[in-house]
Write a protein that holds these residues in place. Structure first.
Motif, PDB file in Angstrom:
ATOM      1  N   GLY A  13     -10.264 135.962  51.328  1.00  0.00           N
ATOM      2  CA  GLY A  13     -11.667 135.567  51.421  1.00  0.00           C
ATOM      3  C   GLY A  13     -12.529 136.686  51.958  1.00  0.00           C
ATOM      4  O   GLY A  13     -13.219 137.350  51.196  1.00  0.00           O
ATOM      5  N   PHE A  14     -12.471 136.919  53.266  1.00  0.00           N
ATOM      6  CA  PHE A  14     -13.335 137.921  53.896  1.00  0.00           C
ATOM      7  C   PHE A  14     -12.545 138.688  54.957  1.00  0.00           C
ATOM      8  O   PHE A  14     -11.548 138.193  55.473  1.00  0.00           O
ATOM      9  CB  PHE A  14     -14.546 137.251  54.556  1.00  0.00           C
ATOM     10  CG  PHE A  14     -15.311 136.342  53.646  1.00  0.00           C
ATOM     11  CD1 PHE A  14     -16.198 136.856  52.718  1.00  0.00           C
ATOM     12  CD2 PHE A  14     -15.131 134.972  53.716  1.00  0.00           C
ATOM     13  CE1 PHE A  14     -16.893 136.025  51.859  1.00  0.00           C
ATOM     14  CE2 PHE A  14     -15.823 134.121  52.869  1.00  0.00           C
ATOM     15  CZ  PHE A  14     -16.707 134.655  51.936  1.00  0.00           C
ATOM     16  N   ASP A  15     -13.032 139.863  55.255  1.00  0.00           N
ATOM     17  CA  ASP A  15     -12.467 140.576  56.398  1.00  0.00           C
ATOM     18  C   ASP A  15     -12.873 139.891  57.700  1.00  0.00           C
ATOM     19  O   ASP A  15     -12.089 139.811  58.641  1.00  0.00           O
ATOM     20  CB  ASP A  15     -12.958 142.022  56.423  1.00  0.00           C
ATOM     21  CG  ASP A  15     -12.411 142.851  55.277  1.00  0.00           C
ATOM     22  OD1 ASP A  15     -11.217 142.713  54.966  1.00  0.00           O
ATOM     23  OD2 ASP A  15     -13.180 143.620  54.674  1.00  0.00           O
ATOM     24  N   ALA A  16     -14.114 139.424  57.752  1.00  0.00           N
ATOM     25  CA  ALA A  16     -14.617 138.808  58.988  1.00  0.00           C
ATOM     26  C   ALA A  16     -15.541 137.649  58.656  1.00  0.00           C
ATOM     27  O   ALA A  16     -16.307 137.704  57.684  1.00  0.00           O
ATOM     28  CB  ALA A  16     -15.356 139.840  59.834  1.00  0.00           C
ATOM     29  N   ILE A  17     -15.473 136.633  59.482  1.00  0.00           N
ATOM     30  CA  ILE A  17     -16.411 135.511  59.444  1.00  0.00           C
ATOM     31  C   ILE A  17     -17.145 135.494  60.782  1.00  0.00           C
ATOM     32  O   ILE A  17     -16.526 135.628  61.844  1.00  0.00           O
ATOM     33  CB  ILE A  17     -15.699 134.167  59.201  1.00  0.00           C
ATOM     34  CG1 ILE A  17     -15.238 134.073  57.736  1.00  0.00           C
ATOM     35  CG2 ILE A  17     -16.592 132.988  59.554  1.00  0.00           C
ATOM     36  CD1 ILE A  17     -14.408 132.837  57.430  1.00  0.00           C
ATOM     37  N   ILE A  18     -18.453 135.355  60.717  1.00  0.00           N
ATOM     38  CA  ILE A  18     -19.299 135.271  61.907  1.00  0.00           C
ATOM     39  C   ILE A  18     -19.910 133.888  61.945  1.00  0.00           C
ATOM     40  O   ILE A  18     -20.437 133.401  60.927  1.00  0.00           O
ATOM     41  CB  ILE A  18     -20.411 136.335  61.880  1.00  0.00           C
ATOM     42  CG1 ILE A  18     -19.817 137.748  61.822  1.00  0.00           C
ATOM     43  CG2 ILE A  18     -21.332 136.193  63.095  1.00  0.00           C
ATOM     44  CD1 ILE A  18     -20.843 138.834  61.535  1.00  0.00           C
ATOM     45  N   LEU A  19     -19.866 133.238  63.083  1.00  0.00           N
ATOM     46  CA  LEU A  19     -20.485 131.923  63.247  1.00  0.00           C
ATOM     47  C   LEU A  19     -21.840 132.087  63.919  1.00  0.00           C
ATOM     48  O   LEU A  19     -21.923 132.474  65.082  1.00  0.00           O
ATOM     49  CB  LEU A  19     -19.599 131.003  64.090  1.00  0.00           C
ATOM     50  CG  LEU A  19     -18.131 130.855  63.662  1.00  0.00           C
ATOM     51  CD1 LEU A  19     -17.452 129.767  64.482  1.00  0.00           C
ATOM     52  CD2 LEU A  19     -18.015 130.565  62.177  1.00  0.00           C
TER      53      LEU A  19
END
Length: 543
Positions: A13-19
């Motif tokens: 999906g992604f390298d990073a997810i930010i909330l």
């Protein structure tokens, strides 16, 4: 960390997810793009801005000087943006944050109306699975929380809230369309920082205003005014020196603690100094006072008496003035609301104050509010009842680390963190503006930028070394958590019930004092974080 273009990365999906797409989430997105990472930001609202998106209540504005609050990472942005007031109001601040999102094309990586309900670390895959409301899931190696210390709004635990037939809302959930108060009977429950701003702003507009107060606060004048063209030019020319000053002061304000002790000067010098602080704009009265006002009970009592005299001078009715003067805590031991004619609002004939310690609210009725003494009819009820601060926004997401342990349970007896940015047993989870972090007692964008830059440095190190997992050790976590307790020893605020000490009687179980903030000041915190990085990220296991 794998190459973002690799098939393995695309599969996860992604390298990073930010909330969160507030000040912290936007800046972290900007920085991670510079590392070439694929990033997705999940934001519950319909737009960017975080605090300034949600808090649209009348009177919402900075209590930090505007020009000290904006992002410092881009010189062109600093020079192009003109703040209209020394302490900008919410609409201007939201325009600024939208301008930043447009300028750096941030929205293309932000998913709006996406509330995260669960985050689970997959040990085999070494990645986080993040679930949205509705069940949709996404995966990423790195999970970064930018959910804000004051974003979990709380309603009071009063029976009958759902029974009221008029209009009601929490200040954090203020309607996006204008609210007409003309001729209306309005109740405001709460006199914290938000309540103060609402009350002073709507008092001249309403037909009748009744303020229900449980705990009064020490409020001091904001002294806001427009920024002139000459001031604008001086501010822009002086940004380098100003930001260097902000790096040196404990709270990253332009106000620095006076090195003198309260009793090292004569009574006349002391009074003159306090009169000057009271007449100057902003937090100088809190942040630039004598060095012992927040640690010495006698010094604090003396200054509290000074502010109490000011309240008595400004409120015409002596009985009302006494109700507005705190008796259960000293000045500065809770966050100090900055006000503009707040006390004068109680001199208006259609404004009244109800002390709920004397006459508690028994229930909300269909028509209004019933106390132990009387029934009141209202058209509008405004809940300025605050937040489940710092840890509350984490508690509302089911976060599970290694072995399925829940973050809420890991923090059940108080937060356990390393640098306020990581917790043992929760690999690759980075908590910007989390508990035990200097940013929750700071001119927050300044500390946000420090947090984000440190996290970015860590991820850059992982990239360079081919590392896919980073986690705080239990030993480092225990040492840091003990350090937090040591720093708070001797601070008067630790003896007071407030959101800063984890007390919120509107939330079940939040009645035990906990140290949630780093008290050593931003420069010392920054030095500790830098030392950890220079030592190859000591206190962490990485592989």
């Amino acid at each position: 960390m794998p190459d973002p273009a690799s098939a393995a990365t695309r599969a996860t999906g992604f390298d990073a997810i930010i909330l969160g797409a507030g000040i912290a989430g936007m800046y972290q997105l900007y920085r991670l793009r510079q590392l070439g990472l694929t990033v997705r930001v999940f934001e519950a609202g319909t737009g960017v801005g975080g605090t300034w998106y949600w808090n649209r209540y009348p009177g919402a504005r900075f209590d930090s000087e505007s020009y000290t609050y904006g992002y410092a990472f881009d010189e062109a942005l600093l020079q192009d943006w003109n703040w209209s007031e020394h302490f900008a109001a919410q609409p201007e601040t939201l325009r600024y944050l939208n301008h930043v999102a447009d300028r750096f094309d941030l929205r293309r990586d932000i998913r709006f109306e996406a509330r995260v309900t669960r985050a689970q670390f997959d040990e085999a895959a070494r990645e986080w699975e993040v679930a949205l409301e509705g069940g949709e899931t996404h995966r990423a190696r790195i999970l970064i929380t930018a959910i804000g210390p004051l974003s979990a709004a709380t309603l009071p635990r009063i029976p009958g809230i759902e029974d009221f037939r008029g209009t009601s809302f929490h200040t954090y959930r203020w309607p996006h369309e204008p609210v007409d108060f003309a001729g209306k009977r309005v109740a405001v429950i709460g006199t914290g920082a938000t309540g103060v701003q609402v009350i002073q702003t709507i008092a001249p507009q309403v037909g009748q205003l009744t303020v229900f107060q449980r705990t009064p606060n020490w409020c001091t004048p904001l002294h806001n005014r427009p920024i002139t063209e000459d001031e604008q030019a001086r501010i822009k020319a002086g940004y380098p020196e100003m930001f260097e000053l902000l790096r040196r002061t404990p709270g990253c304000y332009i106000h620095d603690t006076d090195p003198r002790g309260t009793f090292e000067v004569t009574e006349a010098e002391r009074e003159a100094f306090w009169e000057r602080l009271y007449s100057e704009p902003g937090f100088g009265i809190w942040m630039a006072n004598f060095r012992d006002v927040l640690t010495d009970p006698k010094a604090n009592a003396l200054f509290s008496d000074f502010v109490a005299r000011k309240i008595r001078q400004r409120v015409k009715d002596p009985a009302t003035a006494e109700k507005l003067i705190p008796k259960c805590h000293g000045f500065g031991t809770r966050r100090v609301p900055q006000e503009t004619r707040f006390y004068e609002a109680f001199n208006l004939p259609h404004v009244s104050l109800v002390d709920t310690r004397e006459t508690p609210i028994e229930r909300i009725t269909a028509a209004g509010i019933r106390t132990s003494e009387a029934e009141y009819a209202f058209d509008v009820i405004i809940y300025a009842t605050g937040f489940d601060a710092i840890t509350g926004s984490f508690d509302r997401i089911e976060v599970r680390g290694t072995g399925g342990q829940r973050l809420k349970e890991h923090w059940a007896d108080g937060p356990k963190t390393y640098l306020g940015l990581m917790s043992a047993g929760f690999p690759n989870l980075l908590t910007i503006v989390g508990p035990h972090n200097a940013s929750t007692r700071c001119n927050i964008p300044r500390c946000i930028e420090q947090n984000v830059d440190w996290v970015t440095g860590l991820l850059r190190h992982m990239q360079a070394q081919g590392l896919t997992r980073a986690e705080a050790t239990p030993e480092a976590e225990a040492e840091w958590s003990a350090h937090i307790e040591e720093l708070a020893a001797g601070m008067l605020y630790t003896q007071v019930d407030s959101w800063a000490t984890g007390i919120n009687r509107n939330v079940e179980g939040k009645t035990v004092r906990r140290i949630l903030q780093y008290q050593g000041g931003a420069p010392q915190y920054r030095a500790r974080c830098d030392a950890v990085a220079e030592q190859g990220y000591a206190g962490m296991t990485m592989d």
